[in-house]
Scaffold this motif. Structure first.
Motif, PDB file in Angstrom:
ATOM      1  N   CYS A 185      23.922 -22.446 -40.406  1.00 55.69           N
ATOM      2  CA  CYS A 185      23.776 -21.061 -39.928  1.00 55.69           C
ATOM      3  C   CYS A 185      22.307 -20.719 -39.663  1.00 55.69           C
ATOM      4  CB  CYS A 185      24.385 -20.090 -40.935  1.00 55.69           C
ATOM      5  SG  CYS A 185      26.174 -20.184 -40.971  1.00 55.69           S
ATOM      6  N   ILE A 186      21.418 -21.227 -40.506  1.00 54.49           N
ATOM      7  CA  ILE A 186      19.986 -20.964 -40.287  1.00 54.49           C
ATOM      8  C   ILE A 186      19.517 -21.622 -38.984  1.00 54.49           C
ATOM      9  CG2 ILE A 186      17.661 -21.470 -41.172  1.00 54.49           C
ATOM     10  CD1 ILE A 186      18.803 -21.025 -43.998  1.00 54.49           C
ATOM     11  N   VAL A 187      19.952 -22.873 -38.755  1.00 59.51           N
ATOM     12  CA  VAL A 187      19.582 -23.559 -37.509  1.00 59.51           C
ATOM     13  C   VAL A 187      20.102 -22.785 -36.300  1.00 59.51           C
ATOM     14  CG1 VAL A 187      19.996 -25.639 -36.129  1.00 59.51           C
ATOM     15  CG2 VAL A 187      19.400 -25.847 -38.551  1.00 59.51           C
ATOM     16  N   TRP A 218      28.492 -17.033 -39.406  1.00 56.56           N
ATOM     17  CA  TRP A 218      28.485 -17.454 -40.814  1.00 56.56           C
ATOM     18  C   TRP A 218      29.928 -17.591 -41.314  1.00 56.56           C
ATOM     19  CZ3 TRP A 218      26.533 -13.970 -45.446  1.00 56.56           C
ATOM     20  CH2 TRP A 218      26.362 -14.768 -46.575  1.00 56.56           C
ATOM     21  N   ALA A 219      30.735 -16.555 -41.034  1.00 54.73           N
ATOM     22  CA  ALA A 219      32.134 -16.590 -41.479  1.00 54.73           C
ATOM     23  C   ALA A 219      32.897 -17.718 -40.788  1.00 54.73           C
ATOM     24  CB  ALA A 219      32.801 -15.248 -41.193  1.00 54.73           C
ATOM     25  N   LEU A 278      28.702 -24.557 -27.174  1.00 58.93           N
ATOM     26  CA  LEU A 278      27.728 -24.212 -28.221  1.00 58.93           C
ATOM     27  C   LEU A 278      27.225 -22.778 -28.041  1.00 58.93           C
ATOM     28  CD1 LEU A 278      25.973 -25.236 -30.664  1.00 58.93           C
ATOM     29  CD2 LEU A 278      24.228 -25.811 -28.978  1.00 58.93           C
ATOM     30  N   HIS A 279      27.163 -22.338 -26.787  1.00 61.56           N
ATOM     31  CA  HIS A 279      26.585 -21.012 -26.538  1.00 61.56           C
ATOM     32  C   HIS A 279      27.373 -19.876 -27.189  1.00 61.56           C
ATOM     33  CE1 HIS A 279      29.489 -21.735 -23.353  1.00 61.56           C
ATOM     34  NE2 HIS A 279      29.605 -20.453 -23.232  1.00 61.56           N
ATOM     35  N   ILE A 280      28.654 -20.097 -27.472  1.00 66.53           N
ATOM     36  CA  ILE A 280      29.408 -19.002 -28.120  1.00 66.53           C
ATOM     37  C   ILE A 280      28.907 -18.776 -29.553  1.00 66.53           C
ATOM     38  CG2 ILE A 280      31.480 -19.412 -26.732  1.00 66.53           C
ATOM     39  CD1 ILE A 280      32.695 -20.380 -29.537  1.00 66.53           C
ATOM     40  N   TRP A 281      28.241 -19.803 -30.119  1.00 65.19           N
ATOM     41  CA  TRP A 281      27.668 -19.659 -31.467  1.00 65.19           C
ATOM     42  C   TRP A 281      26.277 -19.035 -31.400  1.00 65.19           C
ATOM     43  CZ3 TRP A 281      31.066 -20.778 -35.281  1.00 65.19           C
ATOM     44  CH2 TRP A 281      32.148 -21.603 -34.955  1.00 65.19           C
ATOM     45  N   LEU A 282      25.745 -18.873 -30.184  1.00 65.37           N
ATOM     46  CA  LEU A 282      24.379 -18.361 -30.022  1.00 65.37           C
ATOM     47  C   LEU A 282      24.345 -16.982 -29.367  1.00 65.37           C
ATOM     48  CD1 LEU A 282      22.728 -21.665 -28.738  1.00 65.37           C
ATOM     49  CD2 LEU A 282      22.858 -20.836 -31.075  1.00 65.37           C
ATOM     50  N   ALA A 283      25.220 -16.744 -28.408  1.00 65.81           N
ATOM     51  CA  ALA A 283      25.269 -15.441 -27.741  1.00 65.81           C
ATOM     52  C   ALA A 283      26.436 -14.642 -28.315  1.00 65.81           C
ATOM     53  CB  ALA A 283      25.410 -15.616 -26.245  1.00 65.81           C
ATOM     54  N   SER A 284      26.543 -13.374 -27.894  1.00 66.03           N
ATOM     55  CA  SER A 284      27.473 -12.471 -28.583  1.00 66.03           C
ATOM     56  C   SER A 284      28.916 -12.585 -28.108  1.00 66.03           C
ATOM     57  CB  SER A 284      26.972 -11.039 -28.417  1.00 66.03           C
ATOM     58  OG  SER A 284      25.793 -10.906 -29.139  1.00 66.03           O
ATOM     59  N   TYR A 285      29.470 -13.765 -28.151  1.00 67.99           N
ATOM     60  CA  TYR A 285      30.902 -13.946 -27.910  1.00 67.99           C
ATOM     61  C   TYR A 285      31.653 -13.680 -29.203  1.00 67.99           C
ATOM     62  CZ  TYR A 285      29.891 -16.158 -23.432  1.00 67.99           C
ATOM     63  OH  TYR A 285      29.481 -16.403 -22.159  1.00 67.99           O
ATOM     64  N   MET A 286      32.939 -13.354 -29.086  1.00 67.27           N
ATOM     65  CA  MET A 286      33.715 -13.034 -30.285  1.00 67.27           C
ATOM     66  C   MET A 286      34.364 -14.273 -30.920  1.00 67.27           C
ATOM     67  SD  MET A 286      37.330 -11.643 -28.903  1.00 67.27           S
ATOM     68  CE  MET A 286      36.844 -10.385 -27.778  1.00 67.27           C
TER      69      MET A 286
END
Lengths: 144, 292
Positions: free
Chosen positions: B35-37, B140-141, B173-181
């Motif tokens: 999560c930190i990465v 995180w969840a 990977l971008h869904i973990w970086l930008a505001s996707y649900m």
């Protein structure tokens, strides 16, 4: 009624949009990811059927995950290719290699293959992000 | 039994979960490190993309095609809420009204939580920042619940399941970086299945309710698990209360669908408006029956 294309016409349109900005890398990414989704669905359901009843129970019941995968990915995929990657990730397709047999998964060769796939995927993702930041996002990145 | 006849329990034979608090995956070193990465990557992406946009002086993404009010560009975080994020940003600020009817296709949970937090701060904090923080919590969840589910399925699978989701050849990977649900959807999906397996009927139904209100496809999982409970009840394997609890997400979905259909004077508005996002999901499947 408005004209609505079938899945293969949609796929062609999808790929053409990827090529439109002159960014052929998008074409490659699109086809690999959709092929992986198709492979994941086929292999996932087949491997599910080979699981023991006890393991299926631990994964949410005898038929819940394959049916959920079918309804969330396969049916929308038949109507529209766009976003199939995102929806695939939220189903069994996202983690289907974990259903391979214990003998395969405990093999050191499998570790190697798995690690190589992750490394290549990470590399491609970083290239996608660079493309995103530098402005190649318009036509194709939104479809993911 | 010991020599005095008392029951003794070997700690090593206890089920793993009994010796752990429910939040154990959230504090697992691997989950925290990942999560930190992701957070660092998210900030780098957001700031560099924001800088690129600012240098061109153009607002990219979907915000320029939306009929929006009160949206302000915030350097650094705006690019984190591009695409899907800009829709939730728009709904959180403007709500579902006639100004842009097609937004009703997005289910309300993410936007409602964002709006609530925005109101709690007296509308002084940037909505994009709230969306970004909420997204990080969902990440995180999502990582933690995936880890929990697969680690309990078989030891060692938690790490691999998380890596398959993050570094999939699906290139998302971008869904973990930008505001996707999606991280929230993934978290609630694996949490629901964990709770179902542990026979926590009410908690499972509550998770499915959130899943349904987060994304339309959530109700499909709720429906399948409900039918499964009904079948198991008929075989005497689950109590009737499990079946009753299974009705909760479906009932909430039905109320939302009826309410929005009446509100927008359009049958199945929450789905029918998908078409205006260029997603003719129901048209092709139904062929000549153009009921929407």
């Amino acid at each position: 009624m408005a004209h609505s294309a079938g899945p293969w016409e949609q796929w062609i349109v999808f790929n053409e949009l990827n090529l439109k900005p002159g960014f052929a890398f998008g074409y490659l990414v699109t086809d690999i990811s959709i092929a992986w989704a198709a492979l994941g669905f086929g292999c996932g359901v087949w491997l599910w059927l080979r699981l023991s009843a006890e393991r299926r129970q631990k994964l949410g019941g005898a038929w819940v995950m394959p049916l959920f995968t079918c309804f969330v990915v396969l049916i929308p995929f038949c109507t529209l290719v766009a976003s199939v990657q995102r929806y695939s990730l939220t189903t069994l397709i996202g983690v289907w290699p974990l259903l391979l047999s214990d003998r395969v998964q405990d093999s050191p060769w499998f570790d190697l293959v798995e690690t190589l796939i992750w490394m290549l995927s990470l590399l491609m993702c970083l290239l996608i992000l660079v493309a995103f930041v530098t402005g190649y996002k318009y036509e194709w990145i939104l479809f993911f | 039994m010991d020599s005095a006849g008392n029951m003794t329990v070997d700690a090593n034979t206890l089920p793993i979960e009994s010796s752990r608090r429910w939040w154990w995956p959230y504090t697992h070193p691997l989950v925290v490190r990942i999560c930190i990465v992701l957070l660092i990557l998210k900030v780098i992406l957001g700031v560099s993309a924001g800088a690129a946009v600012a240098s061109r002086g153009v607002l990219h993404g979907w915000t320029h095609i939306l009929n929006s009010r009160s949206l302000s560009y915030t350097f650094g975080t705006s690019e984190l809420t591009e695409g899907e994020g800009s829709l939730f940003w728009n709904i959180a600020v403007n709500g579902y009204t006639d100004y842009d009817q097609k937004n009703i296709a997005k289910f309300p949970l993410y936007s409602a939580v964002t709006r609530s937090l925005w109101n709690v701060t007296g509308q002084t904090v940037s909505v994009t920042l709230i969306l970004s923080i909420l997204h990080s919590l969902m990440v995180w969840a999502g990582v933690a619940e995936t880890y929990r589910f697969w680690e309990e399925y078989r030891a060692g699978y938690g790490r691999r399941a998380v890596l398959w989701l993050l570094l999939s050849p699906l290139f998302v990977l971008h869904i973990w970086l930008a505001s996707y649900m999606e991280p929230g959807f993934i978290a609630l999906m694996w949490l629901s299945l964990t709770l179902e397996y542990k026979r926590k009927w009410a908690l499972c139904s509550a998770a499915l309710l959130c899943l349904t209100m987060l994304q339309p496809s959530g109700v499909i999982l709720a429906c399948f698990l409900g039918v499964r409970r009904l079948y198991q009840w008929s075989k005497g394997k689950t109590p009737l209360t499990a079946v009753v609890w299974a009705l909760l997400p479906g009932a909430a979905w039905l109320i939302w669908i009826v309410f929005t259909s009446l509100w927008f004077h359009r049958f199945l508005a929450a789905y029918a408006f998908q078409d205006q996002w260029g997603r003719g999901t129901f048209r092709w499947a139904l062929g000549a029956v153009d009921c929407f």
